[in-house]
Design an enzyme around this catalytic site. Sequence first.
Site, PDB file in Angstrom:
ATOM      1  N   ASP A 247       0.821  -1.209   0.000  1.00 19.94           N
ATOM      2  CA  ASP A 247       0.000   0.000   0.000  1.00 19.94           C
ATOM      3  C   ASP A 247       0.860   1.267   0.000  1.00 19.94           C
ATOM      4  O   ASP A 247       0.490   2.279  -0.595  1.00 19.94           O
ATOM      5  CB  ASP A 247      -0.923   0.011   1.219  1.00 19.94           C
ATOM      6  CG  ASP A 247      -2.093  -0.949   1.063  1.00 19.94           C
ATOM      7  OD1 ASP A 247      -2.318  -1.432  -0.065  1.00 19.94           O
ATOM      8  OD2 ASP A 247      -2.770  -1.218   2.077  1.00 19.94           O
TER       9      ASP A 247
ATOM     10  N   ASN B 214      -5.312   8.493   1.827  1.00 20.74           N
ATOM     11  CA  ASN B 214      -5.654   7.918   3.133  1.00 20.74           C
ATOM     12  C   ASN B 214      -6.123   8.968   4.128  1.00 20.74           C
ATOM     13  O   ASN B 214      -7.274   8.984   4.524  1.00 20.74           O
ATOM     14  CB  ASN B 214      -4.447   7.170   3.716  1.00 20.74           C
ATOM     15  CG  ASN B 214      -4.415   5.723   3.305  1.00 20.74           C
ATOM     16  OD1 ASN B 214      -5.305   5.240   2.617  1.00 20.74           O
ATOM     17  ND2 ASN B 214      -3.370   5.017   3.722  1.00 20.74           N
TER      18      ASN B 214
ATOM     19  N   ALA C 135      -6.704   2.707   8.105  1.00 19.64           N
ATOM     20  CA  ALA C 135      -5.284   2.954   8.353  1.00 19.64           C
ATOM     21  C   ALA C 135      -5.116   3.642   9.714  1.00 19.64           C
ATOM     22  O   ALA C 135      -5.599   3.157  10.728  1.00 19.64           O
ATOM     23  CB  ALA C 135      -4.701   3.779   7.208  1.00 19.64           C
TER      24      ALA C 135
END
Length: 277
Positions: free
Chosen positions: A55, A131, A171
């Site tokens: 990622d 994110n 996350a």
Amino acid sequence: MTQMNFTDKTKVAIIANGKYQSKRVAAKLFAVLRDDDAFYLTKKNPDIVITIGGDGMLLSAFHMYDKYLDSVRFVGVHTGHLGFYTDYRDFEVDELLNILRSDKGEKIAYPILKVTTTLEDGRQFTSKALNEATIKRIEKTMVADVVINKVQFERFRGDGISVSTPTGSTAYNKSLGGAILHPTIEALQLTEISSLNNRVFRTIGSSIIIPKKDKIEIIPKRQGTYFLSVDNKTYTHRNVAKIEYEIDKKKINFVATPSHTSFWARVKDAFIGEFDS
């Protein structure tokens, strides 16, 4: 056999991290696609970006091409642990190649975050996040007003504030106690980082889900040095006047593949795993 024109070819960029396995996968993809008349390998204005690693590698590629989101699609190969953005394992390269050969341009789109930082001298810096973006004060406790859709919501005191996208909800946001959102939901999530809550100072104390139409403003009330992170990029600014967060008009597009599995299956595999019946 008819030779394809350059404009008929799919432009592909291959980006890998420095691990041996990632380099090995990249070399195989490069060798096969280089000899295939349907593809043209280039890192300039690609149609498809293949990331190899995890990622973190895809986050880096996203920031490399965040000005071309209307025209580029991403697909990831992971060579380590399971990733939320990577659809293929390193031993599934042949399967990925077959998907690329039969590709019709289908895509899966997810919302991203736009972050605008304004300094007291009037300078502005704009970034995009896949994110999350966070702000912390380096010297002492951060004190800042939180304004949501022009409503002064609270005066925050604590270590900092994180604003995440739905894809980023699994996350850093999750480690802060935030909720997990499905990535197709166009919303932001504001999560406090170690807020002070007692009979003198109070905040909401929980994460807040904010719809697409609303904007978040963080207005620091003390001068000093602030540490800002946007995904895996970090910035340091003195005397921040405000930071604005909103859903960006553009989205990130992934190659639609059979391996783009259920989001809930990925969440289960990442955080729960198999369990006894």
